[in-house]
Scaffold this active site. Structure first.
Site, PDB file in Angstrom:
ATOM      1  N   CYS A  99       0.939  -1.202   0.095  1.00 37.32           N
ATOM      2  CA  CYS A  99       0.095   0.081   0.102  1.00 37.32           C
ATOM      3  C   CYS A  99       0.808   1.245   0.120  1.00 37.32           C
ATOM      4  O   CYS A  99       1.509   1.675  -1.089  1.00 37.32           O
ATOM      5  CB  CYS A  99      -1.069  -0.143   1.200  1.00 37.32           C
ATOM      6  SG  CYS A  99      -2.357   1.012   0.921  1.00 37.32           S
ATOM      7  N   HIS A 189      -3.536  -5.233   0.203  1.00 33.02           N
ATOM      8  CA  HIS A 189      -3.169  -5.547   1.639  1.00 33.02           C
ATOM      9  C   HIS A 189      -3.290  -7.033   1.860  1.00 33.02           C
ATOM     10  O   HIS A 189      -4.102  -7.507   2.176  1.00 33.02           O
ATOM     11  CB  HIS A 189      -4.038  -4.896   2.613  1.00 33.02           C
ATOM     12  CG  HIS A 189      -3.831  -3.472   2.997  1.00 33.02           C
ATOM     13  ND1 HIS A 189      -2.541  -2.891   3.647  1.00 33.02           N
ATOM     14  CD2 HIS A 189      -4.248  -2.305   2.467  1.00 33.02           C
ATOM     15  CE1 HIS A 189      -2.666  -1.662   3.827  1.00 33.02           C
ATOM     16  NE2 HIS A 189      -3.534  -1.366   2.962  1.00 33.02           N
ATOM     17  N   GLU A 191      -1.946  -8.873   3.780  1.00 33.53           N
ATOM     18  CA  GLU A 191      -1.924  -9.283   5.278  1.00 33.53           C
ATOM     19  C   GLU A 191      -3.126  -9.179   5.775  1.00 33.53           C
ATOM     20  O   GLU A 191      -3.200  -9.443   7.086  1.00 33.53           O
ATOM     21  CB  GLU A 191      -0.664  -8.432   5.807  1.00 33.53           C
ATOM     22  CG  GLU A 191      -1.001  -6.683   6.412  1.00 33.53           C
ATOM     23  CD  GLU A 191      -0.921  -5.865   5.305  1.00 33.53           C
ATOM     24  OE1 GLU A 191      -0.999  -4.588   5.424  1.00 33.53           O
ATOM     25  OE2 GLU A 191      -1.080  -6.174   4.044  1.00 33.53           O
TER      26      GLU A 191
END
Length: 252
Positions: A99, A189, A191
């Site tokens: 990001c 993202h 994660e």
């Protein structure tokens, strides 16, 4: 001792929710990327905490996290981060940007970042993967399309010279890029879980960053779409470390 060592360049403040449930964003990245025998260090670069020059050689790679700060801004820590990233580039260190990390990497290497002309991207989006992945990823046989959580209103508008787009979506033309085989940026993202996304949406509403209608649509998409979290995990680990052992990562 003797295992690989990685550094997480934390560019955001942890929310109380993420600190309590996941051990902060460092804990979130550890869950996705860390394997047995490795050392992982965190540097709160947004607070001015950076690795020293004579420590950089100790690391096999670095991960740059998301942030609420603009990657095209002029905060002192942003400029210090740009300096660090250029050092890592010269040292040929594996560097993965997520990001804001994706955007600041592009800026450091000569690209351009700005507000997206189409506004916020919050929720889940499908990324089309290019066959021109870095060497460590080309043999993974991942699907050509992967879903990922998005939460951004800035984007990379122009790639650095010699960089290559390796992922795009129907909203953002540069969802992923590579620079050689040692630098990779991901706008989404990998994660994030749906749980983290929903909590971030609530925070954005509280701060008047987004309207309720945008939040409602994002929530609906997040709860309907299946995330390809395992595939992103494979991709990110393989990029950083040049390998992927499914049994090792699953703890078998």
């Amino acid at each position: 001792m003797g295992g690989k060592r990685f550094g997480v360049l934390l560019c955001a403040e942890d929310s109380e929710y993420v600190k309590k449930k996941y051990g902060g964003y460092f804990g979130v990245f550890m869950r996705m990327l860390a394997e047995e025998g490795e050392t992982w260090d965190m540097y709160k670069v947004a607070s001015g905490e950076f690795p020293k020059d004579d420590e950089l050689g100790l690391y096999d790679g670095f991960v740059i996290t998301g942030s609420c700060t603009d990657a095209y801004g002029n905060d002192k820590w942003v400029h210090d981060l740009l300096t660090l990233l250029n050092k890592l580039y010269i040292m040929n260190k594996k560097t993965l940007g997520i990001c804001f990390g994706h955007q600041i990497l592009a800026r450091a290497l000569g690209g351009k970042v700005s507000r997206s002309p189409t506004g916020w991207d919050i929720g889940v989006r499908t990324i089309t993967m290019s066959p021109s992945l870095p060497v460590a990823l080309s043999s993974l046989q991942l699907p050509s399309k992967l879903s990922i959580i998005q939460c951004h209103r800035d984007e990379v508008q122009e790639l650095p010279p010699k960089a290559e787009v390796i992922g795009w979506s129907d909203k953002t033309g540069i969802e992923m890029f590579r620079y050689g085989n040692h630098i990779m940026g991901i706008q989404g993202h990998p994660e994030y879980s749906t749980d983290i996304l929903l909590q971030i949406i609530d925070r954005l509403i509280q701060r008047d960053f987004i309207m309720e209608a945008i939040a409602l649509e994002a929530r609906e998409k997040a709860e309907l779409w299946k995330l390809d979290m395992e595939a992103w995990k494979i991709l990110c680990i393989s990029f950083l470390k040049g390998h992927y052992d499914r049994n090792e990562i699953n703890g078998k």
